[in-house]
Motif scaffolding. Structure first.
Motif, PDB file in Angstrom:
ATOM      1  N   GLU A 220       0.299  -1.383   0.630  1.00 57.38           N
ATOM      2  CA  GLU A 220       0.390  -0.044   0.508  1.00 57.38           C
ATOM      3  C   GLU A 220       0.927   1.110  -0.078  1.00 57.38           C
ATOM      4  O   GLU A 220       0.153   2.050  -1.017  1.00 57.38           O
ATOM      5  N   ALA A 221       1.815   1.537   0.396  1.00 56.50           N
ATOM      6  CA  ALA A 221       3.226   2.050   0.581  1.00 56.50           C
ATOM      7  C   ALA A 221       4.448   1.754   0.695  1.00 56.50           C
ATOM      8  O   ALA A 221       4.315   0.529   0.626  1.00 56.50           O
ATOM      9  N   THR A 222       5.425   2.534   0.691  1.00 55.12           N
ATOM     10  CA  THR A 222       6.692   1.918   0.794  1.00 55.12           C
ATOM     11  C   THR A 222       7.550   2.071   1.755  1.00 55.12           C
ATOM     12  O   THR A 222       7.003   2.606   2.947  1.00 55.12           O
ATOM     13  N   TRP A 223       7.580   0.860   1.931  1.00 60.32           N
ATOM     14  CA  TRP A 223       8.056   0.240   3.141  1.00 60.32           C
ATOM     15  C   TRP A 223       9.324   0.526   3.889  1.00 60.32           C
ATOM     16  O   TRP A 223      10.480   0.346   3.127  1.00 60.32           O
ATOM     17  N   ARG A 224       9.903   1.155   4.879  1.00 54.25           N
ATOM     18  CA  ARG A 224      11.203   1.761   5.682  1.00 54.25           C
ATOM     19  C   ARG A 224      11.301   1.192   6.602  1.00 54.25           C
ATOM     20  O   ARG A 224      11.630   2.074   7.208  1.00 54.25           O
ATOM     21  N   PRO A 225      11.557  -0.561   6.868  1.00 53.94           N
ATOM     22  CA  PRO A 225      11.993  -0.375   7.766  1.00 53.94           C
ATOM     23  C   PRO A 225      13.437  -0.134   8.464  1.00 53.94           C
ATOM     24  O   PRO A 225      13.555   0.236   7.581  1.00 53.94           O
ATOM     25  N   GLU A 226      13.081  -0.287  10.077  1.00 52.27           N
ATOM     26  CA  GLU A 226      13.666   0.670  11.312  1.00 52.27           C
ATOM     27  C   GLU A 226      14.679  -0.663  11.922  1.00 52.27           C
ATOM     28  O   GLU A 226      13.421  -1.348  12.297  1.00 52.27           O
ATOM     29  N   ASN A 227      15.512   0.246  12.705  1.00 52.14           N
ATOM     30  CA  ASN A 227      15.958  -0.651  14.359  1.00 52.14           C
ATOM     31  C   ASN A 227      15.087   0.076  15.213  1.00 52.14           C
ATOM     32  O   ASN A 227      14.518   1.150  14.883  1.00 52.14           O
ATOM     33  N   SER A 228      14.325  -0.405  15.876  1.00 48.64           N
ATOM     34  CA  SER A 228      13.231   0.460  17.153  1.00 48.64           C
ATOM     35  C   SER A 228      14.104   1.701  17.832  1.00 48.64           C
ATOM     36  O   SER A 228      14.069   1.981  18.066  1.00 48.64           O
ATOM     37  N   SER A 229      16.163   1.760  17.759  1.00 48.69           N
ATOM     38  CA  SER A 229      16.814   3.026  18.002  1.00 48.69           C
ATOM     39  C   SER A 229      16.865   4.133  17.201  1.00 48.69           C
ATOM     40  O   SER A 229      17.075   4.853  17.393  1.00 48.69           O
ATOM     41  N   GLY A 230      16.428   3.659  15.930  1.00 41.28           N
ATOM     42  CA  GLY A 230      16.426   4.074  14.592  1.00 41.28           C
ATOM     43  C   GLY A 230      17.659   4.716  14.179  1.00 41.28           C
ATOM     44  O   GLY A 230      18.007   5.524  12.856  1.00 41.28           O
ATOM     45  N   LYS A 231      19.027   4.104  14.446  1.00 44.77           N
ATOM     46  CA  LYS A 231      19.785   4.214  13.722  1.00 44.77           C
ATOM     47  C   LYS A 231      20.091   2.589  12.761  1.00 44.77           C
ATOM     48  O   LYS A 231      19.897   2.078  13.559  1.00 44.77           O
ATOM     49  N   PHE A 232      21.784   3.003  12.672  1.00 47.57           N
ATOM     50  CA  PHE A 232      22.553   2.151  11.103  1.00 47.57           C
ATOM     51  C   PHE A 232      23.262   1.421  11.956  1.00 47.57           C
ATOM     52  O   PHE A 232      24.487   2.782  12.234  1.00 47.57           O
ATOM     53  N   TYR A 233      24.320   0.380  11.403  1.00 49.72           N
ATOM     54  CA  TYR A 233      25.321   0.504  12.680  1.00 49.72           C
ATOM     55  C   TYR A 233      26.482  -0.368  11.492  1.00 49.72           C
ATOM     56  O   TYR A 233      27.267  -1.071  12.221  1.00 49.72           O
ATOM     57  N   GLY A 234      26.351  -0.273  10.533  1.00 49.53           N
ATOM     58  CA  GLY A 234      26.865  -1.081   9.419  1.00 49.53           C
ATOM     59  C   GLY A 234      27.105  -2.439   9.593  1.00 49.53           C
ATOM     60  O   GLY A 234      26.262  -3.045  10.020  1.00 49.53           O
ATOM     61  N   PRO A 235      28.095  -3.194   8.928  1.00 49.98           N
ATOM     62  CA  PRO A 235      28.493  -4.482   9.131  1.00 49.98           C
ATOM     63  C   PRO A 235      28.218  -5.158  10.642  1.00 49.98           C
ATOM     64  O   PRO A 235      28.733  -4.878  11.011  1.00 49.98           O
ATOM     65  N   THR A 236      27.388  -6.155  10.556  1.00 51.76           N
ATOM     66  CA  THR A 236      27.806  -6.834  11.984  1.00 51.76           C
ATOM     67  C   THR A 236      26.922  -7.898  11.212  1.00 51.76           C
ATOM     68  O   THR A 236      26.650  -8.722  11.353  1.00 51.76           O
ATOM     69  N   ARG A 237      27.833  -8.781  12.777  1.00 49.58           N
ATOM     70  CA  ARG A 237      27.642 -10.273  13.007  1.00 49.58           C
ATOM     71  C   ARG A 237      26.459 -10.523  13.412  1.00 49.58           C
ATOM     72  O   ARG A 237      25.953 -10.113  13.959  1.00 49.58           O
ATOM     73  N   ILE A 238      26.291 -11.430  12.916  1.00 50.66           N
ATOM     74  CA  ILE A 238      24.459 -12.121  12.759  1.00 50.66           C
ATOM     75  C   ILE A 238      24.472 -12.617  14.387  1.00 50.66           C
ATOM     76  O   ILE A 238      23.411 -12.528  15.307  1.00 50.66           O
ATOM     77  N   ARG A 239      25.636 -12.858  15.014  1.00 59.16           N
ATOM     78  CA  ARG A 239      25.295 -13.225  16.342  1.00 59.16           C
ATOM     79  C   ARG A 239      25.204 -12.225  17.517  1.00 59.16           C
ATOM     80  O   ARG A 239      23.934 -11.503  18.093  1.00 59.16           O
TER      81      ARG A 239
END
Length: 561
Positions: free
Chosen positions: A268-287
């Motif tokens: 219905e609209a463009t989906w822009r999911p976010e982290n709950s903090s609203g920040k981005f942290y770059g390459p991250t190990r999945i653990r």
């Protein structure tokens, strides 16, 4: 009917009453459980079960059930107090105040929880009120036992604490109170608007050890543990990550935690999911992404794993595909699941990856004591033959997942408690616990599922009509305290129950940032566990400082071997 004369009738009438109630005494208050058992029995045996004299024995542990009841009540009341007092139940007219029988009648008509008492204020001073209880007793309420009652303004805001009782109560106010221990006085309470459910299972065979379907059965028979399908949010992420582990990912696989936009004609609209903090942290190990509950990493991980593969894994862990979306929103727990479904899925992780299913009735006896039914649950076991190669007396459960992938997932969920969003569970001072928080959009649902290999418990908190619990109410703050309160009793005195390491697991030192193999003594390195065939081959070759501050020279992978 003329069968006795007047003298005999009079003698019988004047004889002392010797009859008394004679029946089994309830060992534990568990109305949601009792209703579940009743429905199951009637479905199997029909209405004759009411009069046939059968005895039904359940899997419930009375100590655990009592702890579950108390944890849910205490947790919901603590949540409710954080959001303020919504005022008296009702105000009685002045003409009623001098009529004791009218007051008692009004209190008797007041519907409140079974563990609270209805009371009306008959006299009021600044710091103390005199009460008439529904039982006919009288009591007192002090301001110090009501000073939590900051006025409710909105779900995110309360007023100032009251300085005196007359700030928010008056003569004729009907309120809820609880008797204080070792005191003639009472404390102010109120019925929470929010609800909760708790399900606790034995991971070995799925036996239900405790279950609570809501705050108070007398107010609502709706069993939220088995009937309420709600979004699990991040509480579903372990099944996404487990699917990735089974399909080639490792705990050190790097996924970019960066903005992502979906512009799909089906949306219905463009989906822009976010982290709950609203920040981005770059390459991250999945653990690390799992124990910090990073949404964007979870979405990209699902994208790489494939929705089809994730749905296949989820179905192995007891989830019906019709309850799950067939798109990337699955990574954020955009599904419709009951607490019992989540508990069942987690129990299959807790037992090492075996298919067990929840059951409530252990066995049934007829009126003569003959066993007419006995449960035969599938039971998880890694080695189902004894030293003489004799088959077990129980039904071995089917393996549904790679034992090594489950073991790695188990270790990742331990980190949720030691390093991540489940840190409050560290209050239990145990090193064998694993689990995951979960919170949906606008904090409409709060979850915590946690376990060791002997006991798995899932807790949900939310409103029956979904709305925000409050901006500061997450799985860690609303659901986890209930879980921890219950598990403190359930695990008291029990030895640590760790998952046994399966064959084919190896440990390797890796670089924390790149996830590549690291040299011995390398700075910023750690040990990680892998399925043997997935051990990292590429070595971190950039120059770094070791723990002593010395510079390490660049070494090629070939030089190591």
């Amino acid at each position: 009917l003329g069968l006795i004369n007047n003298e005999e009738h009079l003698a019988a009438y004047q004889a002392p009453i010797t009859a008394s109630y004679h029946d089994e005494i309830s060992e534990i208050h568990a109305p949601y459980i009792a209703e579940m058992a009743r429905q199951e029995i009637i479905q199997e045996f029909g209405t004759e079960a009411y009069t046939s004299g059968m005895k039904v024995f359940l899997t419930i542990d009375s100590t655990l059930q009592k702890a579950a009841n108390e944890a849910v009540i205490s947790g919901l009341e603590s949540y409710d107090r954080r959001h303020g007092y919504r005022g008296h139940i009702k105000k009685l007219p002045e003409k009623t105040l001098k009529d004791r029988s009218a007051l008692l009648s009004a209190l008797d008509d007041t519907k409140i929880p079974s563990h609270h008492e209805a009371a009306v204020i008959t006299e009021l001073l600044d710091n103390e009120a005199l009460l008439l209880l529904a039982s006919g007793d009288v009591g007192k309420l002090s301001i110090k036992d009501a000073n939590w009652a900051k006025p409710f303004m909105s779900i995110n805001r309360t007023g100032s604490p009251p300085e005196k009782l007359s700030d928010f109560l008056s003569v004729g106010s009907v309120i809820e109170v609880k008797k204080l221990a070792d005191s003639p006085n009472y404390a102010l309470t109120q019925t929470p608007d929010a609800q909760s459910a708790l399900v606790s299972l034995d991971p070995e065979n799925g036996a239900i050890k405790a279950l609570v379907g809501g705050y108070d059965f007398s107010l609502s028979h709706y069993n939220r543990a088995t009937q309420a399908k709600r979004q699990p949010g991040s509480n579903f992420k372990p099944f996404i990550y487990l699917s990735a582990l089974e399909n080639g990912a490792t705990a050190s696989t790097l996924i970019n935690d960066a903005p992502i936009v979906f512009d799909d004609k089906n949306l219905e609209a463009t989906w822009r999911p976010e982290n709950s903090s609203g920040k981005f942290y770059g390459p991250t190990r999945i653990r690390k992404a799992l124990y910090n509950s990073r949404n964007l990493v979870s979405i990209r991980l699902l994208q790489e794993t494939g929705v089809g593969n994730a749905l296949k894994t989820a179905s192995h862990f007891g989830f019906d595909r019709t309850d799950l979306p067939r798109d990337l929103s699955l990574a954020l727990g955009n599904a419709s699941l009951t607490p019992l479904m989540l508990a069942n899925g987690y129990s299959r992780i807790a037992n090492g990856g075996f298919e067990v299913n929840p059951f409530l009735i252990d066995y049934i006896e007829d009126y003569e004591g003959n066993i007419i039914f006995r449960a035969k649950p599938s039971t998880a076991c890694t080695k189902c033959f004894d030293k003489n190669n004799t088959a077990p007396s129980f039904t071995p459960a089917k393996r549904i997942a790679d034992a090594r992938a489950v073991y790695i997932m188990h270790s990742m969920l331990k980190d949720v408690i030691t390093l991540g969003t489940g840190r409050r569970a560290r209050s239990l001072n145990r090193n064998d616990l694993a689990g995951k928080t979960g919170t949906t959009n606008d904090q409409k649902d709060a979850w915590f599922s946690g376990f060791n290999t002997q006991l798995q418990t899932t807790v949900w908190v939310g409103f029956d009509q979904p709305s925000s619990l409050g901006r500061r109410e997450y799985g860690a703050s609303a659901a986890l305290p209930i879980w921890a309160d219950y598990m403190a009793t359930a695990l008291k005195g029990k030895p640590a129950a760790h998952m046994l390491q399966p064959d084919g697991i190896v440990t390797a030192r890796i670089d924390k940032e790149s996830g590549k193999a690291a040299l011995p003594g390398a700075a910023n390195s750690m040990f990680e566990i892998y399925r043997k065939e997935n051990t990292p081959k590429e070595v971190q070759t950039s120059t770094r400082s070791n723990s002593s501050g010395e510079r390490q020279k660049t070494i090629s992978p070939e030089d190591i071997y």
